[in-house]
Design a protein around this motif. Structure first.
Motif, PDB file in Angstrom:
ATOM      1  N   LYS A  10      -6.369   3.725  -1.137  1.00 18.90           N
ATOM      2  CA  LYS A  10      -5.376   3.633  -0.044  1.00 18.90           C
ATOM      3  C   LYS A  10      -4.042   4.249  -0.478  1.00 18.90           C
ATOM      4  O   LYS A  10      -3.377   4.916   0.306  1.00 18.90           O
ATOM      5  CB  LYS A  10      -5.169   2.179   0.379  1.00 18.90           C
ATOM      6  CG  LYS A  10      -6.391   1.527   0.945  1.00 18.90           C
ATOM      7  CD  LYS A  10      -6.767   2.121   2.276  1.00 18.90           C
ATOM      8  CE  LYS A  10      -7.918   1.363   2.888  1.00 18.90           C
ATOM      9  NZ  LYS A  10      -8.358   1.916   4.144  1.00 18.90           N
ATOM     10  N   GLY A  16     -12.333  -3.805  -5.674  1.00 17.41           N
ATOM     11  CA  GLY A  16     -11.057  -4.104  -5.013  1.00 17.41           C
ATOM     12  C   GLY A  16      -9.929  -3.221  -5.526  1.00 17.41           C
ATOM     13  O   GLY A  16      -9.094  -2.736  -4.749  1.00 17.41           O
ATOM     14  N   ARG A  27      -3.931  -6.055  -5.270  1.00 19.16           N
ATOM     15  CA  ARG A  27      -2.681  -5.408  -4.876  1.00 19.16           C
ATOM     16  C   ARG A  27      -2.116  -4.643  -6.065  1.00 19.16           C
ATOM     17  O   ARG A  27      -2.190  -5.100  -7.201  1.00 19.16           O
ATOM     18  CB  ARG A  27      -1.618  -6.427  -4.453  1.00 19.16           C
ATOM     19  CG  ARG A  27      -1.948  -7.318  -3.295  1.00 19.16           C
ATOM     20  CD  ARG A  27      -2.004  -6.545  -1.993  1.00 19.16           C
ATOM     21  NE  ARG A  27      -2.077  -7.363  -0.806  1.00 19.16           N
ATOM     22  CZ  ARG A  27      -3.065  -8.163  -0.460  1.00 19.16           C
ATOM     23  NH1 ARG A  27      -4.078  -8.334  -1.251  1.00 19.16           N
ATOM     24  NH2 ARG A  27      -3.039  -8.830   0.672  1.00 19.16           N
ATOM     25  N   ALA A  83      -1.459  -4.620   2.638  1.00 15.98           N
ATOM     26  CA  ALA A  83      -2.900  -4.823   2.477  1.00 15.98           C
ATOM     27  C   ALA A  83      -3.381  -4.403   1.088  1.00 15.98           C
ATOM     28  O   ALA A  83      -4.415  -4.882   0.625  1.00 15.98           O
ATOM     29  CB  ALA A  83      -3.664  -4.055   3.549  1.00 15.98           C
ATOM     30  N   TRP A  84      -2.639  -3.521   0.398  1.00 16.55           N
ATOM     31  CA  TRP A  84      -3.077  -3.030  -0.914  1.00 16.55           C
ATOM     32  C   TRP A  84      -1.943  -2.902  -1.933  1.00 16.55           C
ATOM     33  O   TRP A  84      -2.180  -2.563  -3.085  1.00 16.55           O
ATOM     34  CB  TRP A  84      -3.800  -1.686  -0.788  1.00 16.55           C
ATOM     35  CG  TRP A  84      -3.070  -0.674   0.037  1.00 16.55           C
ATOM     36  CD1 TRP A  84      -3.232  -0.439   1.370  1.00 16.55           C
ATOM     37  CD2 TRP A  84      -2.050   0.225  -0.396  1.00 16.55           C
ATOM     38  NE1 TRP A  84      -2.364   0.543   1.789  1.00 16.55           N
ATOM     39  CE2 TRP A  84      -1.634   0.979   0.720  1.00 16.55           C
ATOM     40  CE3 TRP A  84      -1.435   0.474  -1.626  1.00 16.55           C
ATOM     41  CZ2 TRP A  84      -0.647   1.953   0.648  1.00 16.55           C
ATOM     42  CZ3 TRP A  84      -0.448   1.450  -1.705  1.00 16.55           C
ATOM     43  CH2 TRP A  84      -0.070   2.174  -0.566  1.00 16.55           C
ATOM     44  N   ALA A  85      -0.712  -3.175  -1.530  1.00 15.41           N
ATOM     45  CA  ALA A  85       0.432  -3.053  -2.445  1.00 15.41           C
ATOM     46  C   ALA A  85       1.333  -4.277  -2.329  1.00 15.41           C
ATOM     47  O   ALA A  85       1.372  -4.944  -1.294  1.00 15.41           O
ATOM     48  CB  ALA A  85       1.238  -1.797  -2.131  1.00 15.41           C
ATOM     49  N   GLN A  93      -8.015  -9.900  -2.019  1.00 14.04           N
ATOM     50  CA  GLN A  93      -7.879  -8.459  -2.208  1.00 14.04           C
ATOM     51  C   GLN A  93      -6.982  -8.199  -3.416  1.00 14.04           C
ATOM     52  O   GLN A  93      -6.134  -9.013  -3.763  1.00 14.04           O
ATOM     53  CB  GLN A  93      -7.277  -7.794  -0.967  1.00 14.04           C
ATOM     54  CG  GLN A  93      -8.091  -7.993   0.301  1.00 14.04           C
ATOM     55  CD  GLN A  93      -9.485  -7.434   0.180  1.00 14.04           C
ATOM     56  OE1 GLN A  93      -9.688  -6.296  -0.229  1.00 14.04           O
ATOM     57  NE2 GLN A  93     -10.482  -8.247   0.517  1.00 14.04           N
ATOM     58  N   ALA A 134     -10.436   0.339  -4.258  1.00 13.73           N
ATOM     59  CA  ALA A 134     -10.084   0.430  -2.834  1.00 13.73           C
ATOM     60  C   ALA A 134      -8.565   0.514  -2.667  1.00 13.73           C
ATOM     61  O   ALA A 134      -8.057   1.335  -1.882  1.00 13.73           O
ATOM     62  CB  ALA A 134     -10.646  -0.764  -2.073  1.00 13.73           C
ATOM     63  N   ALA A 135      -7.820  -0.306  -3.393  1.00 17.55           N
ATOM     64  CA  ALA A 135      -6.353  -0.275  -3.310  1.00 17.55           C
ATOM     65  C   ALA A 135      -5.818   1.079  -3.778  1.00 17.55           C
ATOM     66  O   ALA A 135      -4.929   1.661  -3.150  1.00 17.55           O
ATOM     67  CB  ALA A 135      -5.749  -1.413  -4.138  1.00 17.55           C
TER      68      ALA A 135
END
Length: 184
Positions: free
Chosen positions: A113, A106, A139, A60-62, A137, A109-110
Motif C-alpha cells: 500500500k 500483513g 502498521r 489502514a496501513w500506517a 493489521q 500488504a502494508a
C-alpha cells in the motif's frame, strides 16, 4: 512523559512511547521524541518530514502523524494509536510458522500500500513495524527518511553519515552501488 506511559522502543536517537492523548480525554496516542537535549538539525528535519507526509499516509496501513509539537527546545511528534507493539519486541524467539506467515503477509500488504502511494520508506526495520494492532493489521511507522520519488540516486557518503539503519538498508541506499533507490 506522562505518568501512564509505556516506552515501546528507544534507539538512542528517538524514543517511541504510548501515552494519554493531550487532546482527546480517555484516548491514547503514540509519541516520538528526540532523545538528545540538543538534537541535530537533521533529526529535527526528519520529524518535520514525517509530519509533512500525514496526508499521504493511510491509517489502514500506517501510523499517521497528528501534530508536531515544539516546546522547551524539544520536538515531538504525536500519532494516532492503532494499538499493537513493535515487531522488534517479538524477535529473538522461535515463532510458529503459521503465526510467522500471518505477520509476514500483513507487513507485505502494508508495504504494498505504501508503494502504491508512490512512497519509498528507506528505513524499514522491526522497530518501525507495529503488529497486533486492534484490528489485527500491521502498521508502518518511522517515515522520517521516506521519499516520494519513484527513483533516486544516493550519493556516496562515509558510513557514519548514511541516513537509515545499516543492518536493514538496501545496498543501493548506501551510495556504493551503481543503482537507483526504488520500491524494490
Amino acid at each position: 512523559m506522562h505518568k501512564k506511559t509505556t516506552v515501546l522502543w528507544d534507539d538512542g536517537e528517538r524514543v517511541l512511547w504510548r501515552g494519554p492523548s493531550s487532546v482527546v480525554a480517555g484516548q491514547s496516542e503514540l509519541f516520538v521524541r528526540l532523545a538528545a537535549d540538543q538534537p541535530m538539525p537533521a533529526s529535527l528535519d526528519r520529524l518535520a518530514h514525517e509530519f509533512g507526509l500525514k496526508d499521504e499516509l493511510d491509517s489502514a496501513w500506517a501510523v499517521r502523524p497528528l501534530r508536531l509539537v515544539r516546546e522547551g527546545g524539544h520536538a515531538s511528534l504525536a500519532f494516532e494509536d492503532p494499538g499493537g507493539e513493535p515487531l522488534a519486541r517479538l524477535l529473538g524467539a522461535p515463532m510458529e510458522i503459521g503465526y510467522f506467515l500471518e505477520l509476514a503477509i500483513g507487513i507485505a500488504a502494508a508495504l504494498g500500500k505504501l508503494h502504491q502511494r508512490g512512497l519509498i520508506h528507506k528505513d524499514l526495520k522491526p522497530a518501525h513495524i507495529l503488529v497486533h494492532c486492534a484490528d489485527e493489521q500491521a502498521r508502518l511507522t518511522g517515515f522520517g527518511l521516506a521519499s516520494r520519488l519513484p527513483r533516486e540516486r544516493q550519493a556516496p557518503e562515509p558510513p557514519e553519515t548514511i541516513a537509515g539503519t545499516l543492518a536493514y538498508m538496501a545496498p543501493e541506499q548506501t551510495g556504493r552501488m551503481n543503482r537507483s533507490i526504488d520500491s524494490r
